[in-house]
Design a protein around this motif. Sequence first.
Motif, PDB file in Angstrom:
ATOM      1  N   SER A   1       0.846  -1.195   0.000  1.00 42.79           N
ATOM      2  CA  SER A   1       0.000   0.000   0.000  1.00 42.79           C
ATOM      3  C   SER A   1       0.880   1.243   0.000  1.00 42.79           C
ATOM      4  O   SER A   1       1.695   1.428   0.909  1.00 42.79           O
ATOM      5  CB  SER A   1      -0.915   0.013   1.227  1.00 42.79           C
ATOM      6  N   VAL A   2       0.708   2.085  -1.019  1.00 45.30           N
ATOM      7  CA  VAL A   2       1.473   3.321  -1.145  1.00 45.30           C
ATOM      8  C   VAL A   2       0.530   4.429  -1.606  1.00 45.30           C
ATOM      9  O   VAL A   2      -0.588   4.169  -2.067  1.00 45.30           O
ATOM     10  CB  VAL A   2       2.638   3.173  -2.155  1.00 45.30           C
ATOM     11  N   TYR A   3       0.997   5.653  -1.484  1.00 44.96           N
ATOM     12  CA  TYR A   3       0.255   6.789  -2.026  1.00 44.96           C
ATOM     13  C   TYR A   3       0.201   6.644  -3.543  1.00 44.96           C
ATOM     14  O   TYR A   3       1.238   6.599  -4.212  1.00 44.96           O
ATOM     15  CB  TYR A   3       0.952   8.085  -1.622  1.00 44.96           C
ATOM     16  N   SER A   4      -0.999   6.573  -4.108  1.00 44.73           N
ATOM     17  CA  SER A   4      -1.152   6.315  -5.534  1.00 44.73           C
ATOM     18  C   SER A   4      -2.260   7.166  -6.123  1.00 44.73           C
ATOM     19  O   SER A   4      -3.393   7.175  -5.616  1.00 44.73           O
ATOM     20  CB  SER A   4      -1.470   4.835  -5.779  1.00 44.73           C
ATOM     21  N   ASP A   5      -1.953   7.862  -7.223  1.00 44.03           N
ATOM     22  CA  ASP A   5      -2.976   8.630  -7.928  1.00 44.03           C
ATOM     23  C   ASP A   5      -4.102   7.750  -8.434  1.00 44.03           C
ATOM     24  O   ASP A   5      -5.231   8.215  -8.602  1.00 44.03           O
ATOM     25  CB  ASP A   5      -2.361   9.372  -9.122  1.00 44.03           C
TER      26      ASP A   5
END
Length: 330
Positions: free
Chosen positions: A152-156
């Motif tokens: 889980s990562v910051y993703s557009d």
Amino acid sequence: MTHIETQLDRAFAPLAAAIEAGRIPGGVLGVVDRNGDRAVRAMGQAQTVPTSRPMTQDTWFDLASLTKVLFTTERTLALAENGRIDLDAPLTSVLPDFRHYNLDNWERRVTFRQCLGHQTPFPAVFPLYTYGRDPDLLRTFLLQHEFAAGPSVYSDINFILLGLALERLEGNWIREQDPGKGFAWSVDPGNAAATEDCYWRHRVLVGEVHDDNCSALQGAGHAGLFGTVSSVLDFAAEKLAASGPDALIRTPLSGRRTHGWERPYEGWSGGEHCSPHTIGHTGFTGTGLWIDFDRGHAWTLLTNRVHPTRHFDSGIIALRRTVGDCINAT
């Protein structure tokens, strides 16, 4: 000098130093408190190439990923409150065609709440714009593309998908929807801060969206909103006056995130001295907004740090933290 003017005076110094050192063309800093009192100051250039224009307090900025919190999060939570979205339901409850050729894949189980908190396995970056410029085809491609699941990562992608859900529910594209009071999807280039000299669009971008994927999609949920320091401070002032302790934008979903927003963690963009009940978000073009509910104030730093290129160390990460620390210095 009032308290808020003292805050601004103290916090403006590092911005002025960055501009004078040539790391950032220009910027606007604004502070507002719970009573609605505010102070704003601008400095530098809104554009340097191919022409030069001064930065003013009325300059419009490409807010980039602030779109996620100022528009998409707001609309998604409003629809949830009205019963049109179940935040814990999968996106397929609104987008039944999402990866519908394989009903057992992980993408079909991703929920609205997980997207709001960036708690999905989507990759951090996906160059959708390199697949063409037909916005309908790109939407269809995204809904059927097979992504490899990762951490889980910051993703557009989370907010592009939320934007597609908003479009499906409202029956029109994002750019045809109301951007909110004081905001816009495009602006007069003569009143806008320039962003990048774009390699694939072959022009300096002024008054049109900088984000590559948003441009190719002709509007999306992760970027594309324009605003002035006044419109951003107006939004923050409404939150300071109205949000209660149980508001979802303040409800943690992880150690770093609430619904849509970031919350304080070691090294975050708001600095070290804000209260634990602070939310914030940044935008790639050099923008940011932070709202400290315990201290009863908010601040926005708007810059054009990607003008004329993103491939330059503007020092924006350290600048944001320093400005926040100056705002919250006792």
